[in-house]
Write a protein that holds these residues in place. Structure first.
Motif, PDB file in Angstrom:
ATOM      1  N   GLN A  22       0.832  -1.200   0.000  1.00 24.67           N
ATOM      2  CA  GLN A  22       0.000   0.000   0.000  1.00 24.67           C
ATOM      3  C   GLN A  22       0.868   1.252   0.000  1.00 24.67           C
ATOM      4  O   GLN A  22       0.650   2.187  -0.785  1.00 24.67           O
ATOM      5  CB  GLN A  22      -0.928  -0.001   1.203  1.00 24.67           C
ATOM      6  CG  GLN A  22      -1.867   1.197   1.269  1.00 24.67           C
ATOM      7  CD  GLN A  22      -2.693   1.204   2.539  1.00 24.67           C
ATOM      8  OE1 GLN A  22      -2.165   1.365   3.643  1.00 24.67           O
ATOM      9  NE2 GLN A  22      -4.004   1.016   2.402  1.00 24.67           N
ATOM     10  N   TRP A  51     -14.694 -11.747  -6.671  1.00 21.30           N
ATOM     11  CA  TRP A  51     -14.201 -10.584  -5.920  1.00 21.30           C
ATOM     12  C   TRP A  51     -14.488  -9.296  -6.678  1.00 21.30           C
ATOM     13  O   TRP A  51     -15.073  -8.349  -6.133  1.00 21.30           O
ATOM     14  CB  TRP A  51     -12.697 -10.740  -5.677  1.00 21.30           C
ATOM     15  CG  TRP A  51     -12.054  -9.552  -5.022  1.00 21.30           C
ATOM     16  CD1 TRP A  51     -11.759  -8.343  -5.601  1.00 21.30           C
ATOM     17  CD2 TRP A  51     -11.643  -9.422  -3.656  1.00 21.30           C
ATOM     18  NE1 TRP A  51     -11.173  -7.487  -4.698  1.00 21.30           N
ATOM     19  CE2 TRP A  51     -11.094  -8.116  -3.497  1.00 21.30           C
ATOM     20  CE3 TRP A  51     -11.658 -10.278  -2.563  1.00 21.30           C
ATOM     21  CZ2 TRP A  51     -10.573  -7.665  -2.288  1.00 21.30           C
ATOM     22  CZ3 TRP A  51     -11.144  -9.829  -1.359  1.00 21.30           C
ATOM     23  CH2 TRP A  51     -10.604  -8.539  -1.216  1.00 21.30           C
ATOM     24  N   GLN A  63     -11.725   2.323 -12.300  1.00 25.09           N
ATOM     25  CA  GLN A  63     -11.406   0.908 -12.452  1.00 25.09           C
ATOM     26  C   GLN A  63     -12.023   0.383 -13.750  1.00 25.09           C
ATOM     27  O   GLN A  63     -13.229   0.513 -13.968  1.00 25.09           O
ATOM     28  CB  GLN A  63     -11.934   0.099 -11.279  1.00 25.09           C
ATOM     29  CG  GLN A  63     -11.246   0.410  -9.955  1.00 25.09           C
ATOM     30  CD  GLN A  63     -11.706  -0.531  -8.866  1.00 25.09           C
ATOM     31  OE1 GLN A  63     -11.276  -1.686  -8.785  1.00 25.09           O
ATOM     32  NE2 GLN A  63     -12.576  -0.047  -8.001  1.00 25.09           N
ATOM     33  N   LEU A  97      -8.165   2.155   3.558  1.00 29.74           N
ATOM     34  CA  LEU A  97      -8.004   0.823   4.126  1.00 29.74           C
ATOM     35  C   LEU A  97      -6.896   0.854   5.179  1.00 29.74           C
ATOM     36  O   LEU A  97      -5.753   1.205   4.880  1.00 29.74           O
ATOM     37  CB  LEU A  97      -7.669  -0.171   3.018  1.00 29.74           C
ATOM     38  CG  LEU A  97      -7.430  -1.623   3.377  1.00 29.74           C
ATOM     39  CD1 LEU A  97      -8.613  -2.185   4.160  1.00 29.74           C
ATOM     40  CD2 LEU A  97      -7.208  -2.443   2.121  1.00 29.74           C
ATOM     41  N   TYR A 131     -12.750   5.438  -2.169  1.00 30.64           N
ATOM     42  CA  TYR A 131     -11.432   5.655  -2.754  1.00 30.64           C
ATOM     43  C   TYR A 131     -10.575   6.555  -1.872  1.00 30.64           C
ATOM     44  O   TYR A 131     -11.046   7.566  -1.335  1.00 30.64           O
ATOM     45  CB  TYR A 131     -11.553   6.275  -4.146  1.00 30.64           C
ATOM     46  CG  TYR A 131     -12.022   5.321  -5.221  1.00 30.64           C
ATOM     47  CD1 TYR A 131     -11.503   4.037  -5.319  1.00 30.64           C
ATOM     48  CD2 TYR A 131     -12.973   5.718  -6.151  1.00 30.64           C
ATOM     49  CE1 TYR A 131     -11.922   3.170  -6.315  1.00 30.64           C
ATOM     50  CE2 TYR A 131     -13.392   4.856  -7.158  1.00 30.64           C
ATOM     51  CZ  TYR A 131     -12.866   3.577  -7.229  1.00 30.64           C
ATOM     52  OH  TYR A 131     -13.283   2.731  -8.220  1.00 30.64           O
ATOM     53  N   PRO A 141     -12.357  -3.104   4.508  1.00 31.77           N
ATOM     54  CA  PRO A 141     -12.534  -1.776   3.903  1.00 31.77           C
ATOM     55  C   PRO A 141     -13.966  -1.500   3.472  1.00 31.77           C
ATOM     56  O   PRO A 141     -14.724  -2.401   3.134  1.00 31.77           O
ATOM     57  CB  PRO A 141     -11.625  -1.834   2.671  1.00 31.77           C
ATOM     58  CG  PRO A 141     -11.612  -3.285   2.297  1.00 31.77           C
ATOM     59  CD  PRO A 141     -11.680  -4.039   3.596  1.00 31.77           C
ATOM     60  N   ARG A 188     -16.065   0.719   0.512  1.00 31.28           N
ATOM     61  CA  ARG A 188     -15.727   1.045  -0.873  1.00 31.28           C
ATOM     62  C   ARG A 188     -15.633   2.561  -1.020  1.00 31.28           C
ATOM     63  O   ARG A 188     -16.510   3.222  -1.557  1.00 31.28           O
ATOM     64  CB  ARG A 188     -16.763   0.438  -1.814  1.00 31.28           C
ATOM     65  CG  ARG A 188     -16.814  -1.080  -1.738  1.00 31.28           C
ATOM     66  CD  ARG A 188     -17.570  -1.700  -2.889  1.00 31.28           C
ATOM     67  NE  ARG A 188     -17.770  -3.126  -2.686  1.00 31.28           N
ATOM     68  CZ  ARG A 188     -16.854  -4.068  -2.900  1.00 31.28           C
ATOM     69  NH1 ARG A 188     -15.659  -3.721  -3.332  1.00 31.28           N
ATOM     70  NH2 ARG A 188     -17.123  -5.344  -2.687  1.00 31.28           N
ATOM     71  N   ASP A 191      -8.289   2.126  -2.065  1.00 34.91           N
ATOM     72  CA  ASP A 191      -9.322   2.432  -1.085  1.00 34.91           C
ATOM     73  C   ASP A 191      -8.777   2.909   0.247  1.00 34.91           C
ATOM     74  O   ASP A 191      -7.612   2.674   0.588  1.00 34.91           O
ATOM     75  CB  ASP A 191     -10.197   1.196  -0.831  1.00 34.91           C
ATOM     76  CG  ASP A 191     -11.199   0.961  -1.952  1.00 34.91           C
ATOM     77  OD1 ASP A 191     -11.403   1.877  -2.765  1.00 34.91           O
ATOM     78  OD2 ASP A 191     -11.764  -0.135  -2.021  1.00 34.91           O
ATOM     79  N   ASP A 199     -17.699  -5.407  -6.776  1.00 28.26           N
ATOM     80  CA  ASP A 199     -17.386  -3.971  -6.682  1.00 28.26           C
ATOM     81  C   ASP A 199     -18.175  -3.217  -7.765  1.00 28.26           C
ATOM     82  O   ASP A 199     -17.846  -3.299  -8.954  1.00 28.26           O
ATOM     83  CB  ASP A 199     -15.896  -3.741  -6.868  1.00 28.26           C
ATOM     84  CG  ASP A 199     -15.478  -2.323  -6.510  1.00 28.26           C
ATOM     85  OD1 ASP A 199     -16.338  -1.412  -6.525  1.00 28.26           O
ATOM     86  OD2 ASP A 199     -14.282  -2.114  -6.203  1.00 28.26           O
ATOM     87  N   ARG A 224      -7.276  -3.101  -3.858  1.00 26.46           N
ATOM     88  CA  ARG A 224      -8.047  -2.278  -2.928  1.00 26.46           C
ATOM     89  C   ARG A 224      -7.148  -1.536  -1.957  1.00 26.46           C
ATOM     90  O   ARG A 224      -7.443  -0.411  -1.552  1.00 26.46           O
ATOM     91  CB  ARG A 224      -9.059  -3.142  -2.179  1.00 26.46           C
ATOM     92  CG  ARG A 224     -10.162  -3.674  -3.092  1.00 26.46           C
ATOM     93  CD  ARG A 224     -11.383  -4.094  -2.337  1.00 26.46           C
ATOM     94  NE  ARG A 224     -12.038  -2.968  -1.687  1.00 26.46           N
ATOM     95  CZ  ARG A 224     -13.119  -3.072  -0.931  1.00 26.46           C
ATOM     96  NH1 ARG A 224     -13.656  -4.271  -0.722  1.00 26.46           N
ATOM     97  NH2 ARG A 224     -13.668  -2.015  -0.372  1.00 26.46           N
TER      98      ARG A 224
END
Length: 300
Positions: A81, A274, A190, A115, A184, A180, A182, A113, A278, A109
């Protein structure tokens, strides 16, 4: 006033769908650079089995976060990250577009995101691993059910159960509380590659056979000599785990290839599940002749 930064672009979808190629096409069209978000492509020397994009295939586009770990090192989503966000910031600071490409959903993510990642404690983890080795997973799972029933219902393998208990002991918070939303971290777009599942199944099988023809067994043997089995992440990679059995005399090449095909198809299904969850992803047909142009229009 500072100029508004353009959105980060992420190209997502199942393995074998053409994410790397589309990312390069977008970089050429939008004056961009690519940031790798495939956890197994972090590893130096894991080239054939991960279908890592080659230098000619990169077509002069800079690629970041490829070949950054030895096979003995553990991939860390929290470290990724930080590295991915630093790479994106640097790319944007130079007036380029940052294009994230990869099928490791949590890593995507983590880059995109809001997170939060809890810390780690090697002592707690070692104790839990010892408990698991002595008594099995069931007692740990029961303890997790009492502390964090949400995570207990989601997690099935020992490694993730141990991690959830480690986080609970370390922070006093259930592991599920770190999941997380959703949201950003910064503006993002995306682009998902929508595949024909039957055709993808055949493509994945053909790709594994090409990997074998290109020397996957020799690559695994070379990495085994470099300490592949000592790693926590790398030896579980698709293809590598199966071909280590060949080196151990537990399977032949044909059996290892078939096991890899099955495992890769299962992984692709999990990826699709997965990413389909989203709603922010804009899906485009992976075989559309105008795919790159349509993707670029979404990212303008």
């Amino acid at each position: 006033m500072a100029a508004r930064q353009p959105p980060v672009i992420a190209v997502v979808g199942p393995t074998g769908s053409g994410k790397s190629d589309l990312a390069v096409e977008l970089a050429l069209k939008l004056d961009g650079e690519v940031v790798n978000a495939d956890a197994m492509q972090f590893y130096r020397g894991m080239d054939i089995g991960t279908a890592k994009i080659t230098e000619p295939e990169r077509r002069g586009i800079p690629h970041h976060l490829l070949d950054i770990l030895d096979v003995t090192e553990e991939a860390s989503v929290s470290e990724f990250q930080q590295q991915a966000r630093a790479a994106v910031a640097d790319i944007h600071r130079r007036g380029k577009r940052a294009i994230l490409a990869g099928g490791s959903g949590l890593y995507v993510r983590a880059a995109l995101d809001v997170l939060e990642f809890p810390g780690t404690d090697p002592g707690i983890r070692a104790r839990l691993e010892q408990e698991q080795a002595e008594a099995g997973t069931a007692p740990l799972l029961q303890r997790l059910r009492e502390a964090d029933p949400v995570s207990a219902g989601r997690l099935g393998d020992a490694r993730r159960i141990i991690r959830a208990l480690e986080v609970y002991e370390l922070t006093g918070r259930p592991f599920s509380s770190f999941m997380p939303s959703r949201e950003y971290f910064q503006p993002a777009v995306q682009v998902g590659l929508a595949v024909d599942r039957d055709e993808l199944r055949e493509r994945l099988a053909a790709r594994v056979h090409r990997m074998v023809d290109r020397g996957l067994l020799a690559e695994v043997e070379r990495l085994d000599a470099a300490g592949l089995r000592r790693g926590r992440t790398a030896p579980r990679a698709l293809g590598y785990a199966q071909f280590l059995k060949v080196l151990d005399g537990e399977a032949d090449v044909t059996q290892a290839a078939e096991e890899t095909i099955v495992a890769t198809r299962q992984f692709a299904r999990r990826q699709l599940t997965w990413f389909r969850a989203d709603p922010r992803i804009a899906w485009l047909d992976w075989q559309d002749p105008a795919l790159a142009a349509k993707a670029a229009a979404l990212c303008a």
